[in-house]
Write an enzyme that holds these catalytic residues in place. Structure first.
Site, PDB file in Angstrom:
ATOM      1  N   TYR A  31       7.057  11.374   0.328  1.00 30.87           N
ATOM      2  CA  TYR A  31       6.796   9.970  -0.008  1.00 30.87           C
ATOM      3  C   TYR A  31       7.954   9.104   0.493  1.00 30.87           C
ATOM      4  CZ  TYR A  31       6.671   5.808  -3.060  1.00 30.87           C
ATOM      5  OH  TYR A  31       6.670   4.521  -3.549  1.00 30.87           O
ATOM      6  N   ALA A  72       0.834  -1.219   0.000  1.00 31.52           N
ATOM      7  CA  ALA A  72       0.000   0.000   0.000  1.00 31.52           C
ATOM      8  C   ALA A  72       0.855   1.249   0.000  1.00 31.52           C
ATOM      9  CB  ALA A  72      -0.914   0.006   1.223  1.00 31.52           C
TER      10      ALA A  72
HETATM   11  N1  LIG Z   1       6.240   1.288  -8.921  1.00 28.29           N
HETATM   12  C1  LIG Z   1       7.502   1.417  -8.630  1.00 28.29           C
HETATM   13  O1  LIG Z   1       8.319   1.758  -9.492  1.00 28.29           O
HETATM   14  C2  LIG Z   1       8.010   1.117  -7.244  1.00 28.29           C
HETATM   15  C3  LIG Z   1       9.394   1.163  -7.026  1.00 28.29           C
HETATM   16  C4  LIG Z   1       9.865   0.890  -5.764  1.00 28.29           C
HETATM   17  C5  LIG Z   1       9.003   0.573  -4.749  1.00 28.29           C
HETATM   18  N2  LIG Z   1       7.673   0.528  -4.988  1.00 28.29           N
HETATM   19  C6  LIG Z   1       6.814   0.172  -3.862  1.00 28.29           C
HETATM   20  O2  LIG Z   1       6.001  -0.912  -4.238  1.00 28.29           O
HETATM   21  C7  LIG Z   1       4.755  -0.853  -3.549  1.00 28.29           C
HETATM   22  C8  LIG Z   1       3.613  -0.881  -4.550  1.00 28.29           C
HETATM   23  O3  LIG Z   1       3.767   0.228  -5.423  1.00 28.29           O
HETATM   24  P1  LIG Z   1       2.970   0.354  -6.793  1.00 28.29           P
HETATM   25  O4  LIG Z   1       3.856   0.964  -7.781  1.00 28.29           O
HETATM   26  O5  LIG Z   1       2.310  -0.926  -7.083  1.00 28.29           O
HETATM   27  O6  LIG Z   1       1.904   1.462  -6.394  1.00 28.29           O
HETATM   28  P2  LIG Z   1       0.330   1.542  -6.708  1.00 28.29           P
HETATM   29  O7  LIG Z   1      -0.067   2.937  -6.377  1.00 28.29           O
HETATM   30  O8  LIG Z   1       0.006   1.012  -8.038  1.00 28.29           O
HETATM   31  O9  LIG Z   1      -0.253   0.541  -5.615  1.00 28.29           O
HETATM   32  C9  LIG Z   1      -0.470   0.916  -4.293  1.00 28.29           C
HETATM   33  C10 LIG Z   1      -1.862   0.474  -3.935  1.00 28.29           C
HETATM   34  O10 LIG Z   1      -2.121   0.821  -2.576  1.00 28.29           O
HETATM   35  C11 LIG Z   1      -3.497   1.225  -2.508  1.00 28.29           C
HETATM   36  N3  LIG Z   1      -3.647   2.013  -1.289  1.00 28.29           N
HETATM   37  C12 LIG Z   1      -3.205   3.265  -1.032  1.00 28.29           C
HETATM   38  N4  LIG Z   1      -3.513   3.626   0.218  1.00 28.29           N
HETATM   39  C13 LIG Z   1      -4.173   2.576   0.774  1.00 28.29           C
HETATM   40  C14 LIG Z   1      -4.741   2.347   2.044  1.00 28.29           C
HETATM   41  N5  LIG Z   1      -4.678   3.269   3.007  1.00 28.29           N
HETATM   42  N6  LIG Z   1      -5.350   1.155   2.273  1.00 28.29           N
HETATM   43  C15 LIG Z   1      -5.418   0.205   1.298  1.00 28.29           C
HETATM   44  N7  LIG Z   1      -4.893   0.373   0.069  1.00 28.29           N
HETATM   45  C16 LIG Z   1      -4.269   1.547  -0.184  1.00 28.29           C
HETATM   46  C17 LIG Z   1      -3.728   2.000  -3.788  1.00 28.29           C
HETATM   47  O11 LIG Z   1      -5.079   2.074  -4.156  1.00 28.29           O
HETATM   48  C18 LIG Z   1      -2.935   1.163  -4.785  1.00 28.29           C
HETATM   49  O12 LIG Z   1      -3.727   0.183  -5.414  1.00 28.29           O
HETATM   50  C19 LIG Z   1       4.806   0.446  -2.733  1.00 28.29           C
HETATM   51  O13 LIG Z   1       5.225   0.150  -1.439  1.00 28.29           O
HETATM   52  C20 LIG Z   1       5.859   1.259  -3.430  1.00 28.29           C
HETATM   53  O14 LIG Z   1       6.489   2.153  -2.549  1.00 28.29           O
HETATM   54  C21 LIG Z   1       7.153   0.810  -6.211  1.00 28.29           C
END
Ligand SMILES: NC(=O)c1ccc[n+]([C@@H]2O[C@H](COP(=O)([O-])OP(=O)(O)OC[C@H]3O[C@@H](n4cnc5c(N)ncnc54)[C@H](O)[C@@H]3O)[C@@H](O)[C@H]2O)c1
Length: 324
Positions: free
Chosen positions: A152, A86
């Site tokens: 963030y 999340a």
């Molecule tokens: N996408 C990237 O390039 C990347 C890189 C490094 C780390 N990350 C990490 O990977 C993880 C997933 O990232 P992502 O890219 O899939 O992001 P994303 O925004 O697609 O997914 C995050 C999800 O969390 C949900 N969410 C937000 N707040 C919430 C809450 N309070 N309760 C329940 N659900 C909630 C959102 O609706 C979303 O579906 C995160 O921890 C992010 O920091 C992502």
């Protein structure tokens, strides 16, 4: 010895998002007994988990910042293992910095409290390379200082430190995976929260000019999202409590190269717009794969252009389906 994912009840928070939805698919393929997803649908979409829901996953549209709701779902499904994906997007930091920071911290705080009360066994927390800030040395290993540059990233760094202290004090089985920049199908491609790769693909499909912010020399370590999901499951048995591991490729791609690759794959012949550098845009992000390789050996990463082609195909398919 950590409980295997096979036959376990697994909760994915943020499981309707980009990485979480691929993780949900992978957990089902791996043989989890039940996959439960909590997502507030802030950015996540039901369409992302169509396959997972068809394969037996359960979705709760709920806010994991709500401790009671989270605790109820964990107990109701006798959850063994939690993956926490999340988050609110980094770009949301520019609009609502405090909420972006707090979501990253509060969801993890709630999970650690549930775990301390023995409501589930193992927590895999998904952090981010953003927590390192701009590289102080390269490639960045897991001992690189946490020096965030956005609210963030400050939330990600604070959550990581909180997890480590809970492991120290309460002997929890919790660890951190730290992906570098991900790309691939299901990454949000429209609006101000979109990632640069799907945004560029969408612009070209919309007959708009792709953009480069700054000189394009900023570098990132791009990981294909299905590789990240696979790595998360592969390292799962091996990362010690309180420890973290980079999910990276040790390969630096400049933003200019990334944009040009998309233009080539899509056969775009037009101009690329030059835009001012974005605030708090880190210059470089290259993560070492040393620890990852020590834990699970070498792995075959999806070639960048193949990953871009898959992403282009996906964006096209969604736009056709939605008629946009
Ligand atoms: N996408 C990237 O390039 C990347 C890189 C490094 C780390 N990350 C990490 O990977 C993880 C997933 O990232 P992502 O890219 O899939 O992001 P994303 O925004 O697609 O997914 C995050 C999800 O969390 C949900 N969410 C937000 N707040 C919430 C809450 N309070 N309760 C329940 N659900 C909630 C959102 O609706 C979303 O579906 C995160 O921890 C992010 O920091 C992502």
């Amino acid at each position: 010895m950590r409980q295997s994912i096979v036959n376990s009840n697994v909760l994915v928070i943020g499981g309707a998002g980009f990485i979480g939805s691929h993780l949900a698919d992978r957990l089902i393929a791996e043989g989890a007994n039940q996959v439960v997803i909590i997502d507030s649908l802030f950015i996540g979409k039901k369409a992302n988990i169509k396959k997972a829901l068809n394969n037996g996953a359960i979705l709760y549209v709920d806010d994991a910042e709500n401790q009671e709701a989270l605790g109820y779902i964990i107990e109701n499904h006798a959850i063994d293992i939690v993956f926490n994906c999340a988050t609110k997007p980094l770009n949301y930091s520019f609009i609502n910095p405090s909420n972006t920071f707090l979501t990253n911290v509060l969801v993890l705080k709630n999970l650690l409290e549930c775990q301390r009360q023995k409501k589930f066994q193992t927590l895999c927390h998904v952090s981010s390379s953003e927590a390192y800030g701009s590289a102080q040395y390269e490639p960045m290993d897991e001992g690189h200082p946490l020096d965030p540059e956005t609210p963030y990233a400050a939330g990600k760094a604070a959550a990581d430190l909180m997890l480590q202290t809970y492991v120290n004090m309460f002997d929890l089985d919790a660890f951190i995976i730290r992906p570098f920049n991900n790309y691939g199908p299901r990454q949000n491609f429209a609006g101000p929260m979109a990632g640069v790769i799907p945004l560029t693909i969408n612009k070209i499909l919309e007959n708009e000019q792709p953009e480069i912010h700054g000189d394009g020399k900023q570098t990132r370590d791009y990981v294909y999202v299905e590789d990240t999901a696979e790595m998360a499951l592969n390292v799962f048995p091996f990362v010690s409590p309180g420890e973290s591991v980079n999910i990276s490729t040790d390969q630096q791609l400049s933003i200019q190269y990334v944009i040009e690759s998309i233009e080539n794959v899509m056969n775009y012949q037009g101009e690329t717009l030059k835009k001012p550098v974005r605030t708090a845009d880190v210059m470089s992000h290259r993560g070492t794969v040393k620890k990852l390789h020590t834990l699970i050996g070498q792995w075959d990463k999806t070639p960048f252009k193949e990953g871009i082609q898959n992403t282009v195909n996906w964006v096209k398919a969604v736009k056709e389906e939605e008629g946009v």
